[in-house]
Design a protein around this motif. Structure first.
Motif, PDB file in Angstrom:
ATOM      1  N   VAL A 136      -1.799  -1.136 -10.494  1.00  0.00           N
ATOM      2  CA  VAL A 136      -2.355  -0.298  -9.436  1.00  0.00           C
ATOM      3  C   VAL A 136      -3.834  -0.639  -9.380  1.00  0.00           C
ATOM      4  O   VAL A 136      -4.498  -0.681 -10.419  1.00  0.00           O
ATOM      5  CB  VAL A 136      -2.162   1.207  -9.711  1.00  0.00           C
ATOM      6  CG1 VAL A 136      -2.852   2.047  -8.639  1.00  0.00           C
ATOM      7  CG2 VAL A 136      -0.685   1.566  -9.794  1.00  0.00           C
ATOM      8  N   ARG A 138      -6.675   0.006 -11.807  1.00  0.00           N
ATOM      9  CA  ARG A 138      -6.590   1.395 -12.239  1.00  0.00           C
ATOM     10  C   ARG A 138      -5.454   1.607 -13.239  1.00  0.00           C
ATOM     11  O   ARG A 138      -5.483   2.528 -14.039  1.00  0.00           O
ATOM     12  CB  ARG A 138      -6.372   2.308 -11.026  1.00  0.00           C
ATOM     13  CG  ARG A 138      -7.431   2.177  -9.935  1.00  0.00           C
ATOM     14  CD  ARG A 138      -8.712   2.897 -10.266  1.00  0.00           C
ATOM     15  NE  ARG A 138      -8.503   4.276 -10.628  1.00  0.00           N
ATOM     16  CZ  ARG A 138      -8.362   5.281  -9.772  1.00  0.00           C
ATOM     17  NH1 ARG A 138      -8.406   5.086  -8.479  1.00  0.00           N
ATOM     18  NH2 ARG A 138      -8.179   6.500 -10.229  1.00  0.00           N
ATOM     19  N   ARG A 177      -1.073   6.656  -0.608  1.00  0.00           N
ATOM     20  CA  ARG A 177      -2.511   6.759  -0.914  1.00  0.00           C
ATOM     21  C   ARG A 177      -3.154   5.447  -0.487  1.00  0.00           C
ATOM     22  O   ARG A 177      -3.142   4.463  -1.205  1.00  0.00           O
ATOM     23  CB  ARG A 177      -2.746   6.992  -2.405  1.00  0.00           C
ATOM     24  CG  ARG A 177      -2.469   8.398  -2.855  1.00  0.00           C
ATOM     25  CD  ARG A 177      -2.804   8.623  -4.304  1.00  0.00           C
ATOM     26  NE  ARG A 177      -4.183   8.287  -4.651  1.00  0.00           N
ATOM     27  CZ  ARG A 177      -4.678   8.399  -5.875  1.00  0.00           C
ATOM     28  NH1 ARG A 177      -3.917   8.831  -6.862  1.00  0.00           N
ATOM     29  NH2 ARG A 177      -5.932   8.079  -6.129  1.00  0.00           N
ATOM     30  N   ILE A 209       2.998   4.805  -7.865  1.00  0.00           N
ATOM     31  CA  ILE A 209       1.914   5.788  -7.888  1.00  0.00           C
ATOM     32  C   ILE A 209       2.323   7.014  -8.699  1.00  0.00           C
ATOM     33  O   ILE A 209       1.526   7.568  -9.457  1.00  0.00           O
ATOM     34  CB  ILE A 209       1.482   6.190  -6.458  1.00  0.00           C
ATOM     35  CG1 ILE A 209       0.875   4.982  -5.746  1.00  0.00           C
ATOM     36  CG2 ILE A 209       0.511   7.360  -6.474  1.00  0.00           C
ATOM     37  CD1 ILE A 209      -0.349   4.384  -6.432  1.00  0.00           C
ATOM     38  N   THR A 263       0.846  -1.185   0.000  1.00  0.00           N
ATOM     39  CA  THR A 263       0.000   0.000   0.000  1.00  0.00           C
ATOM     40  C   THR A 263       0.885   1.238   0.000  1.00  0.00           C
ATOM     41  O   THR A 263       1.739   1.386   0.866  1.00  0.00           O
ATOM     42  CB  THR A 263      -0.907  -0.002   1.244  1.00  0.00           C
ATOM     43  OG1 THR A 263      -1.655  -1.216   1.253  1.00  0.00           O
ATOM     44  CG2 THR A 263      -1.859   1.175   1.239  1.00  0.00           C
ATOM     45  N   ASP A 285      -5.996   4.301  -0.370  1.00  0.00           N
ATOM     46  CA  ASP A 285      -7.116   3.749  -1.137  1.00  0.00           C
ATOM     47  C   ASP A 285      -6.650   2.897  -2.314  1.00  0.00           C
ATOM     48  O   ASP A 285      -7.473   2.337  -3.035  1.00  0.00           O
ATOM     49  CB  ASP A 285      -8.029   4.871  -1.639  1.00  0.00           C
ATOM     50  CG  ASP A 285      -7.313   5.847  -2.568  1.00  0.00           C
ATOM     51  OD1 ASP A 285      -6.104   6.116  -2.359  1.00  0.00           O
ATOM     52  OD2 ASP A 285      -7.963   6.354  -3.507  1.00  0.00           O
ATOM     53  N   LEU A 286      -5.331   2.774  -2.489  1.00  0.00           N
ATOM     54  CA  LEU A 286      -4.767   2.020  -3.611  1.00  0.00           C
ATOM     55  C   LEU A 286      -3.779   0.980  -3.112  1.00  0.00           C
ATOM     56  O   LEU A 286      -3.229   1.099  -2.018  1.00  0.00           O
ATOM     57  CB  LEU A 286      -4.056   2.962  -4.585  1.00  0.00           C
ATOM     58  CG  LEU A 286      -4.904   4.036  -5.255  1.00  0.00           C
ATOM     59  CD1 LEU A 286      -4.025   4.965  -6.076  1.00  0.00           C
ATOM     60  CD2 LEU A 286      -5.986   3.421  -6.126  1.00  0.00           C
ATOM     61  N   GLN A 287      -3.538  -0.023  -3.957  1.00  0.00           N
ATOM     62  CA  GLN A 287      -2.484  -1.004  -3.746  1.00  0.00           C
ATOM     63  C   GLN A 287      -1.685  -1.108  -5.033  1.00  0.00           C
ATOM     64  O   GLN A 287      -2.223  -0.861  -6.118  1.00  0.00           O
ATOM     65  CB  GLN A 287      -3.063  -2.394  -3.445  1.00  0.00           C
ATOM     66  CG  GLN A 287      -3.254  -2.691  -1.997  1.00  0.00           C
ATOM     67  CD  GLN A 287      -3.715  -4.131  -1.804  1.00  0.00           C
ATOM     68  OE1 GLN A 287      -4.499  -4.659  -2.578  1.00  0.00           O
ATOM     69  NE2 GLN A 287      -3.237  -4.750  -0.751  1.00  0.00           N
ATOM     70  N   ASP A 315      -7.632  -0.372  -6.842  1.00  0.00           N
ATOM     71  CA  ASP A 315      -8.344   0.096  -5.660  1.00  0.00           C
ATOM     72  C   ASP A 315      -9.106  -1.101  -5.091  1.00  0.00           C
ATOM     73  O   ASP A 315      -8.733  -2.253  -5.321  1.00  0.00           O
ATOM     74  CB  ASP A 315      -9.238   1.306  -5.974  1.00  0.00           C
ATOM     75  CG  ASP A 315     -10.300   1.035  -7.031  1.00  0.00           C
ATOM     76  OD1 ASP A 315     -10.663  -0.150  -7.253  1.00  0.00           O
ATOM     77  OD2 ASP A 315     -10.782   2.005  -7.634  1.00  0.00           O
TER      78      ASP A 315
END
Length: 187
Positions: free
Chosen positions: A60, A67, A23, A151, A20, A25-27, A62
């Protein structure tokens, strides 16, 4: 998170990075991503090596969607399997950037209403090619964790417009070449 599900399904053949970023909210994931598993051996309960792998994958995700997808296919023949299995997991703004060893020319292709960018690429490292396409250098990534570097590339790709010709998948499959990636190893 979606990548946790993929890990439970044993779709990470080799993991270079999984975690993670800042951010939450993302992996992110970097490594070899299984597109088509190998046969399950009934005597041992283990699988043989995968039949199709997205090599040097950079993902990437969520909670429910991919994404960003980037990586290398040895053959354009592996793309339809990826589409069949993962197309519904792609976020609406995800534009997979795939480096393919045996396509005759780089192109954009629309599959099931979703754009894919296919780059002719039979030599080199996907990560380096990604950062070059985003006009990022080492200084832009300096001091960031491995997850945050992914990211940073993900954010830079939001503005990426390759300006490649459009083709349909059937044309690309019909015009594939015999090019194979040069491999190095013990002699």
């Amino acid at each position: 998170m979606l990548l946790d599900i993929y890990q439970q399904q044993e779709l990470f053949w080799l993991k270079t990075l999984f975690g993670t970023p800042s951010r939450a909210d993302l992996q992110v994931f970097r490594g070899e991503f299984v597109v088509l598993e190998g046969e399950l051996k009934t005597t041992t309960g283990k699988r043989s090596p995968p039949k199709a792998v997205l090599k040097q994958a950079v993902l990437v995700a969520d909670e429910t969607r991919l994404r960003m997808v980037a990586g290398n296919f040895a053959s354009i023949d592996e793309l339809p399997e990826f589409v069949t299995r993962f197309h519904t997991a792609l976020a609406a703004d995800c534009r997979p950037l795939l480096f393919v060893d045996n396509i005759a020319e780089s192109a954009e292709v629309e599959i099931l209403g979703h754009p894919y960018v296919l780059i002719q690429h039979s030599d080199g490292v996907v990560w380096n090619a990604l950062t070059e396409r985003c006009y990022l250098d080492k200084q832009d990534l300096k001091g960031l964790s491995g997850e945050d570097k992914v990211i940073r590339v993900f954010e830079a790709l939001a503005d990426y417009r390759p300006g490649l010709p459009s083709h349909d998948l059937e044309t690309l499959l019909a015009t594939k070449t015999e090019v194979r990636r040069a491999t190095w190893g013990a002699v």
